[in-house]
Design a protein around this motif. Sequence first.
Motif, short mmCIF file in Angstrom:
data_model
loop_
_atom_site.label_atom_id
_atom_site.label_comp_id
_atom_site.label_asym_id
_atom_site.label_seq_id
_atom_site.Cartn_x
_atom_site.Cartn_y
_atom_site.Cartn_z
N GLY A 171 0.78 -1.23 0.00
CA GLY A 171 0.00 0.00 0.00
C GLY A 171 0.81 1.29 0.00
N VAL A 195 -1.10 4.33 -1.43
CA VAL A 195 -2.12 4.89 -0.55
C VAL A 195 -1.46 5.81 0.47
N LYS A 196 -0.40 5.30 1.07
CA LYS A 196 0.28 6.05 2.12
C LYS A 196 0.92 7.33 1.55
N GLN A 224 -1.61 9.90 0.85
CA GLN A 224 -2.08 10.47 2.11
C GLN A 224 -1.13 11.57 2.59
N ASP A 268 -2.26 15.38 3.21
CA ASP A 268 -2.09 16.00 4.53
C ASP A 268 -1.21 17.24 4.47
N ASN A 287 -3.78 3.02 -6.98
CA ASN A 287 -4.36 3.41 -5.69
C ASN A 287 -4.17 4.90 -5.43
N ASP A 296 -6.51 6.90 -7.60
CA ASP A 296 -7.89 6.90 -7.08
C ASP A 296 -8.06 7.87 -5.92
N ILE A 297 -7.06 7.89 -5.04
CA ILE A 297 -7.16 8.78 -3.88
C ILE A 297 -7.14 10.24 -4.32
N GLU A 327 -10.40 11.21 -5.80
CA GLU A 327 -11.43 11.42 -4.79
C GLU A 327 -11.22 12.71 -4.02
N ALA A 328 -9.94 13.07 -3.83
CA ALA A 328 -9.62 14.29 -3.08
C ALA A 328 -9.64 15.52 -4.00
N HIS A 329 -10.00 15.33 -5.26
CA HIS A 329 -10.02 16.40 -6.27
C HIS A 329 -8.68 17.08 -6.42
#
Lengths: 278, 127
Positions: free
Chosen positions: B51, B54-55, B58, B62, B76, B79-80, B83-85
Amino acid sequence: MNIAVLSGKGGAGKTFVAVNLTMVVPHALYVDADVEEPDGRFFFPADNLEAKDVTVGVPVVDPHLCTGCRKCVDFCRFHALSFINGAVRTFPKLCHACGGCMLVCPEGAITECRKPVGRIRAGRYFDHRLLFGELIPGEQTGVPVIEELLADIGEVEHAIIDCPPGAGCPVTACVQATDYCLVVMEPTRFGVHDFIATERLLKTLGKPYGVILNKSTSASTPGGQYCIDNALPVLARIPYDPAIASIHSEGKLVVEENEAQGHNFIDLRERLQKEVGR
Amino acid sequence: MRIAMPVEFTSPSPANEVAENFARAQTFVICETESEKCEIVKNSAQNTTSGAGVKAAQIIIDQDADAVIARRIGENAFDIFKEAHLPVYKAEYVTVEENLAAFSRETLPLYVSPSPKGYRKRRGRPV
Ligand code: SF4
Ligand code: SF4
């Protein structure tokens, strides 16, 4: 006796040893736990297999209960959770179904939903019960399938478990459920290197083990020498012989087709019974 | 605007190259387009076994980044960001500076799907 057949690398001959050994142990259960590459099925012409799904619990987050504390995201070492736009997003493909996020959530916002990760087929061949495990391609770990395969192994009189290669979690799951480990070693230097990794795992788990030298070319090989130097029991030697390889490659059982190997595997069974009885 | 790029350096310099890989880069540089100030953020996803995308995504989110420039982007992470635009642009130049300039001229192409799988920059084993 429950025997795990393993090896440090793929292609050493685990399935070859496991399927043929099963045939010489009366009423032995055969378990194909090499769920990422299940090929044990090719050797037993058993149809009417009964199939059932293996599922795991993956998290589902209730957005109304979630306060956005991120404890679950920080906890998940597989990074199967992320926090985007004030909400938790799950990545079920990355989830190892450890259940940890559900425990750490202070709001009880995470519940589990069952997701299929594999399948178990059951069948019979003469006096042998057969269990074949399969992982759905792309899934993270075969451990849930293996645990289900071996769930009631303690109640079986004799079982031969065809393990996955390597020395990771799936192998550990198999070894823990058995009495004795039979490590198939290719007697090359490369084979010795892989054997040492397996040996470290077995010593850590405190399981007794013995060696089969497969594709053995002569009496003195690096693998044979390693066993002498470390006083390891060599329970059988299988010669490097195109005739054996060709029978196996056609999906046939060598113990049924080749008399010398039939005797070799019966000797192996007897040596194993002595080793396990110790 | 805060623009994030994967790099392999620990001190920011406009001459740094944009890294080949997003999730496995050593660090990220976050550049403010107005003030032209850049800061470096460690990529703690670099050596994770599972992952990493993903990390890494993130970490960027952040950091309140507004856009990402990368050579390759995994499924991944893609996709994130979607979703977070957060738009992900394709790095067409070598250095951070050149890519930032192209971004300001609005000439960098936008990723509309993740990069094909199976690419991993060759490097020594992580120790
Ligand atoms: S169950 Fe375990 S692996 Fe799956 S998301 Fe929760 S913490 Fe991560
Ligand atoms: S731990 Fe529970 S409350 Fe906290 S972010 Fe995760 S789901 Fe939400």
